[in-house]
Design a protein around this motif. Structure first.
Motif, PDB file in Angstrom:
ATOM      1  N   LEU A  57       0.827  -1.205   0.000  1.00 56.77           N
ATOM      2  CA  LEU A  57       0.000   0.000   0.000  1.00 56.77           C
ATOM      3  C   LEU A  57       0.866   1.261   0.000  1.00 56.77           C
ATOM      4  O   LEU A  57       0.580   2.230  -0.708  1.00 56.77           O
ATOM      5  N   ALA A  58       1.930   1.254   0.789  1.00 53.10           N
ATOM      6  CA  ALA A  58       2.832   2.407   0.845  1.00 53.10           C
ATOM      7  C   ALA A  58       3.502   2.632  -0.509  1.00 53.10           C
ATOM      8  O   ALA A  58       3.601   3.779  -0.980  1.00 53.10           O
ATOM      9  N   LEU A  59       3.946   1.558  -1.150  1.00 57.48           N
ATOM     10  CA  LEU A  59       4.576   1.684  -2.469  1.00 57.48           C
ATOM     11  C   LEU A  59       3.582   2.176  -3.515  1.00 57.48           C
ATOM     12  O   LEU A  59       3.911   3.040  -4.341  1.00 57.48           O
ATOM     13  N   ASP A  60       2.360   1.646  -3.490  1.00 62.17           N
ATOM     14  CA  ASP A  60       1.332   2.076  -4.441  1.00 62.17           C
ATOM     15  C   ASP A  60       0.988   3.550  -4.270  1.00 62.17           C
ATOM     16  O   ASP A  60       0.875   4.297  -5.246  1.00 62.17           O
ATOM     17  N   GLN A  61       0.818   3.976  -3.016  1.00 66.99           N
ATOM     18  CA  GLN A  61       0.469   5.375  -2.771  1.00 66.99           C
ATOM     19  C   GLN A  61       1.616   6.308  -3.137  1.00 66.99           C
ATOM     20  O   GLN A  61       1.393   7.402  -3.658  1.00 66.99           O
ATOM     21  N   ALA A  62       2.851   5.883  -2.894  1.00 67.34           N
ATOM     22  CA  ALA A  62       4.005   6.703  -3.277  1.00 67.34           C
ATOM     23  C   ALA A  62       4.072   6.839  -4.792  1.00 67.34           C
ATOM     24  O   ALA A  62       4.355   7.921  -5.316  1.00 67.34           O
ATOM     25  N   ALA A  63       3.780   5.759  -5.517  1.00 64.55           N
ATOM     26  CA  ALA A  63       3.780   5.810  -6.986  1.00 64.55           C
ATOM     27  C   ALA A  63       2.708   6.780  -7.483  1.00 64.55           C
ATOM     28  O   ALA A  63       2.933   7.535  -8.434  1.00 64.55           O
ATOM     29  N   GLU A  64       1.545   6.773  -6.842  1.00 63.71           N
ATOM     30  CA  GLU A  64       0.471   7.703  -7.222  1.00 63.71           C
ATOM     31  C   GLU A  64       0.911   9.150  -7.006  1.00 63.71           C
ATOM     32  O   GLU A  64       0.616  10.024  -7.818  1.00 63.71           O
ATOM     33  N   ARG A  65       1.613   9.400  -5.912  1.00 60.79           N
ATOM     34  CA  ARG A  65       2.064  10.772  -5.632  1.00 60.79           C
ATOM     35  C   ARG A  65       3.122  11.234  -6.623  1.00 60.79           C
ATOM     36  O   ARG A  65       3.268  12.431  -6.855  1.00 60.79           O
ATOM     37  N   ARG A  66       3.873  10.301  -7.197  1.00 56.61           N
ATOM     38  CA  ARG A  66       4.921  10.669  -8.156  1.00 56.61           C
ATOM     39  C   ARG A  66       4.371  10.972  -9.547  1.00 56.61           C
ATOM     40  O   ARG A  66       5.065  11.559 -10.368  1.00 56.61           O
ATOM     41  N   LYS A  67       3.140  10.581  -9.821  1.00 54.69           N
ATOM     42  CA  LYS A  67       2.566  10.829 -11.142  1.00 54.69           C
ATOM     43  C   LYS A  67       2.401  12.332 -11.345  1.00 54.69           C
ATOM     44  O   LYS A  67       2.043  13.050 -10.412  1.00 54.69           O
ATOM     45  N   PRO A  68       2.668  12.800 -12.567  1.00 55.95           N
ATOM     46  CA  PRO A  68       2.477  14.228 -12.814  1.00 55.95           C
ATOM     47  C   PRO A  68       0.997  14.603 -12.666  1.00 55.95           C
ATOM     48  O   PRO A  68       0.109  13.828 -13.017  1.00 55.95           O
ATOM     49  N   VAL A  69       0.786  15.769 -12.127  1.00 55.73           N
ATOM     50  CA  VAL A  69      -0.579  16.252 -11.947  1.00 55.73           C
ATOM     51  C   VAL A  69      -1.016  16.922 -13.241  1.00 55.73           C
ATOM     52  O   VAL A  69      -0.368  17.851 -13.728  1.00 55.73           O
ATOM     53  N   LEU A  70      -2.084  16.423 -13.804  1.00 54.39           N
ATOM     54  CA  LEU A  70      -2.612  16.983 -15.041  1.00 54.39           C
ATOM     55  C   LEU A  70      -3.575  18.108 -14.702  1.00 54.39           C
ATOM     56  O   LEU A  70      -4.280  18.054 -13.690  1.00 54.39           O
ATOM     57  N   PRO A  71      -3.622  19.120 -15.526  1.00 54.60           N
ATOM     58  CA  PRO A  71      -4.563  20.205 -15.241  1.00 54.60           C
ATOM     59  C   PRO A  71      -5.994  19.691 -15.290  1.00 54.60           C
ATOM     60  O   PRO A  71      -6.339  18.835 -16.099  1.00 54.60           O
ATOM     61  N   SER A  72      -6.817  20.223 -14.416  1.00 58.49           N
ATOM     62  CA  SER A  72      -8.199  19.768 -14.373  1.00 58.49           C
ATOM     63  C   SER A  72      -9.083  20.548 -15.343  1.00 58.49           C
ATOM     64  O   SER A  72     -10.208  20.173 -15.605  1.00 58.49           O
ATOM     65  N   ALA A  73      -8.555  21.648 -15.861  1.00 52.52           N
ATOM     66  CA  ALA A  73      -9.321  22.464 -16.811  1.00 52.52           C
ATOM     67  C   ALA A  73      -8.339  23.090 -17.791  1.00 52.52           C
ATOM     68  O   ALA A  73      -7.141  23.136 -17.569  1.00 52.52           O
ATOM     69  N   ARG A  74      -8.867  23.592 -18.878  1.00 55.34           N
ATOM     70  CA  ARG A  74      -8.033  24.215 -19.893  1.00 55.34           C
ATOM     71  C   ARG A  74      -8.577  25.596 -20.168  1.00 55.34           C
ATOM     72  O   ARG A  74      -9.786  25.806 -20.301  1.00 55.34           O
ATOM     73  N   LEU A  75      -7.687  26.563 -20.258  1.00 56.34           N
ATOM     74  CA  LEU A  75      -8.103  27.931 -20.572  1.00 56.34           C
ATOM     75  C   LEU A  75      -8.321  28.050 -22.078  1.00 56.34           C
ATOM     76  O   LEU A  75      -7.501  27.638 -22.884  1.00 56.34           O
ATOM     77  N   VAL A  76      -9.442  28.602 -22.434  1.00 55.42           N
ATOM     78  CA  VAL A  76      -9.775  28.798 -23.845  1.00 55.42           C
ATOM     79  C   VAL A  76     -10.018  30.279 -24.047  1.00 55.42           C
ATOM     80  O   VAL A  76     -10.832  30.888 -23.340  1.00 55.42           O
ATOM     81  N   PRO A  77      -9.310  30.883 -24.991  1.00 58.77           N
ATOM     82  CA  PRO A  77      -9.533  32.320 -25.222  1.00 58.77           C
ATOM     83  C   PRO A  77     -10.951  32.579 -25.726  1.00 58.77           C
ATOM     84  O   PRO A  77     -11.509  31.810 -26.504  1.00 58.77           O
ATOM     85  N   ILE A  78     -11.511  33.659 -25.244  1.00 60.64           N
ATOM     86  CA  ILE A  78     -12.859  34.054 -25.664  1.00 60.64           C
ATOM     87  C   ILE A  78     -12.726  35.018 -26.827  1.00 60.64           C
ATOM     88  O   ILE A  78     -12.027  36.033 -26.745  1.00 60.64           O
TER      89      ILE A  78
END
Length: 80
Positions: A57-78
């Motif tokens: 569990l510790a190894l799995d959670q550490a691997a999850e924390r190492r994953k790059p964080v993807l943006p949750s939204a994208r800015l679109v010009p108006i």
């Protein structure tokens, strides 16, 4: 006489070890996160299996924390 390092732990011992509530231990055992056996109305936990599961569990959670964080939204010009 209980051995100094028991090979089987009860819910209270696991809760003390993990510094959490006994209900948390029971919930995690029911979900399969912790390797426990339900004997009658009580849960017991083989110490060796618990150690292996906690390591994983510790190894799995550490691997999850190492994953790059993807943006949750994208800015679109108006346009306008």
């Amino acid at each position: 006489m209980i051995p100094q390092h028991p090979t089987v732990l009860d819910v209270a011992a696991v809760a003390m070890l993990l510094r959490c509530a006994e209900t948390t231990v029971e919930d995690r055992a029911r979900r399969g996160d912790l390797p426990g056996l339900k004997i009658g109305e009580s849960w017991v936990f083989p110490a060796g299996a618990l150690t292996v599961a906690l390591d994983q569990l510790a190894l799995d959670q550490a691997a999850e924390r190492r994953k790059p964080v993807l943006p949750s939204a994208r800015l679109v010009p108006i346009k306008g």
